[in-house]
Design a protein around this motif. Structure first.
Motif, PDB file in Angstrom:
ATOM      1  N   ARG A  50       1.162  -1.206   0.213  1.00 35.70           N
ATOM      2  CA  ARG A  50      -0.251   0.546  -0.123  1.00 35.70           C
ATOM      3  C   ARG A  50       0.712   1.464   0.085  1.00 35.70           C
ATOM      4  O   ARG A  50       1.640   1.025   0.364  1.00 35.70           O
ATOM      5  CB  ARG A  50      -0.860   0.350   0.960  1.00 35.70           C
ATOM      6  N   ARG A  95      -7.907   4.224  -3.099  1.00 36.83           N
ATOM      7  CA  ARG A  95      -9.421   4.919  -1.960  1.00 36.83           C
ATOM      8  C   ARG A  95      -8.313   6.426  -1.557  1.00 36.83           C
ATOM      9  O   ARG A  95      -8.172   6.956  -1.264  1.00 36.83           O
ATOM     10  CB  ARG A  95      -9.721   3.277  -0.981  1.00 36.83           C
TER      11      ARG A  95
ATOM     12  N   GLY B 100      -3.813   5.647   8.000  1.00 39.63           N
ATOM     13  CA  GLY B 100      -2.813   4.730   8.567  1.00 39.63           C
ATOM     14  C   GLY B 100      -3.079   3.461   8.813  1.00 39.63           C
ATOM     15  O   GLY B 100      -4.216   3.112   7.332  1.00 39.63           O
ATOM     16  N   SER B 101      -2.973   2.382   8.751  1.00 39.05           N
ATOM     17  CA  SER B 101      -3.114   0.912   8.038  1.00 39.05           C
ATOM     18  C   SER B 101      -4.099  -0.010   8.848  1.00 39.05           C
ATOM     19  O   SER B 101      -4.899  -0.624   8.480  1.00 39.05           O
ATOM     20  CB  SER B 101      -1.362   0.288   8.646  1.00 39.05           C
ATOM     21  N   ASN B 103      -7.132   1.190   7.444  1.00 41.24           N
ATOM     22  CA  ASN B 103      -8.194   1.203   6.548  1.00 41.24           C
ATOM     23  C   ASN B 103      -7.753   0.046   6.265  1.00 41.24           C
ATOM     24  O   ASN B 103      -8.572   0.179   4.317  1.00 41.24           O
ATOM     25  CB  ASN B 103      -8.084   2.624   6.453  1.00 41.24           C
ATOM     26  N   THR B 104      -6.637  -0.814   6.087  1.00 47.15           N
ATOM     27  CA  THR B 104      -6.677  -1.492   4.856  1.00 47.15           C
ATOM     28  C   THR B 104      -7.856  -2.691   4.888  1.00 47.15           C
ATOM     29  O   THR B 104      -8.404  -3.388   6.066  1.00 47.15           O
ATOM     30  CB  THR B 104      -5.365  -2.630   5.025  1.00 47.15           C
TER      31      THR B 104
END
Lengths: 114, 116
Positions: A50, A95, B100-101, B103-104
């Motif tokens: 990501r 997103r 931040g992570s 929302n993965t």
């Protein structure tokens, strides 16, 4: 409208070589997230890597790295030292901040030749 | 590790049947999603839930409904299955929608539904 385009329906690479999968996106937002997901034949989609748009540094995860070009709205995935287990569909997704909607590309099928 | 479990991997149903697809996540995630995946179309969001009993329509909600009575469980319902609903259905969850992570999004293994 926000869109994600993966222009390569299928790619193949020799085992142990490097391959790059391309992804471009269209947005007017400044804060957003970009993702690469992998879907092997077992079908479970798993997160590969990501990237937060505010970060200039390209994300890396072991053999996987991205080339994030914000101005060009490009987000390519580089897989180094390709392995047979890397064979899968790869999806690029976008997103924007605090929104639940992921916008998906159509996917690229990656074939690894032994 | 986050685990998202879809109860049925493969289903064959008849046109007009009511179909339930169940999904459970074990990480106390706030948000759960149902996607439909068709070749060449990527993933399309059917419904999203951000809390118990709360839901929002995604891109293609027609012909589907959802239920979230408990935080860990999110069900997709096809009230009257049709052949054009033959597809792969993916359930997913995420901890948060913010930065931040957290929302993965994590996915289940998918449910192959064939409507005949």
């Amino acid at each position: 409208a926000q869109t994600v385009t993966q222009s390569q329906p299928e790619m193949s690479v020799q085992e142990a070589e490097t391959v790059t999968l391309s992804c471009t996106y269209d947005t007017s937002e400044s804060d957003y997230y970009l993702f690469w997901y992998k879907q092997p034949p077992s079908r479970q989609m798993i997160l590969v890597i990501r990237q937060e748009a505010y970060k200039q540094q390209n994300a890396t995860e072991n053999r996987f790295s991205v080339n994030f070009q914000k101005a060009a709205k490009s987000f390519s995935l580089k897989i180094s030292d390709s392995q047979l287990g890397d064979a899968a569909m790869y999806f690029c997704a976008y997103r924007f901040d605090s929104n639940y909607q992921l916008i998906w590309g159509a996917g690229t099928k990656l074939i690894i030749k032994p | 590790d986050v685990k998202v479990t879809q109860s049925s991997r493969y289903l064959v149903k008849r046109t007009g049947e009511k179909v339930f697809l169940e999904c459970v996540q074990d990480m106390d995630h706030e948000n759960m999603f149902w996607y439909r995946q068709d070749p060449g179309l990527g993933l399309r969001l059917i419904y999203f839930s951000y809390d118990v009993k709360m839901k929002e329509k995604g891109d293609i909600p027609e012909g589907y409904s959802v239920s979230r009575e408990k935080k860990e469980r999110f069900s997709l319902i096809l009230e009257s299955a049709s052949t054009n609903q033959t597809s792969m259905y993916l359930c997913a969850s995420s901890l948060s929608l913010g930065t931040g992570s957290g929302n993965t999004i994590y996915f289940g293994e998918g449910s192959w539904l064939t409507v005949v």
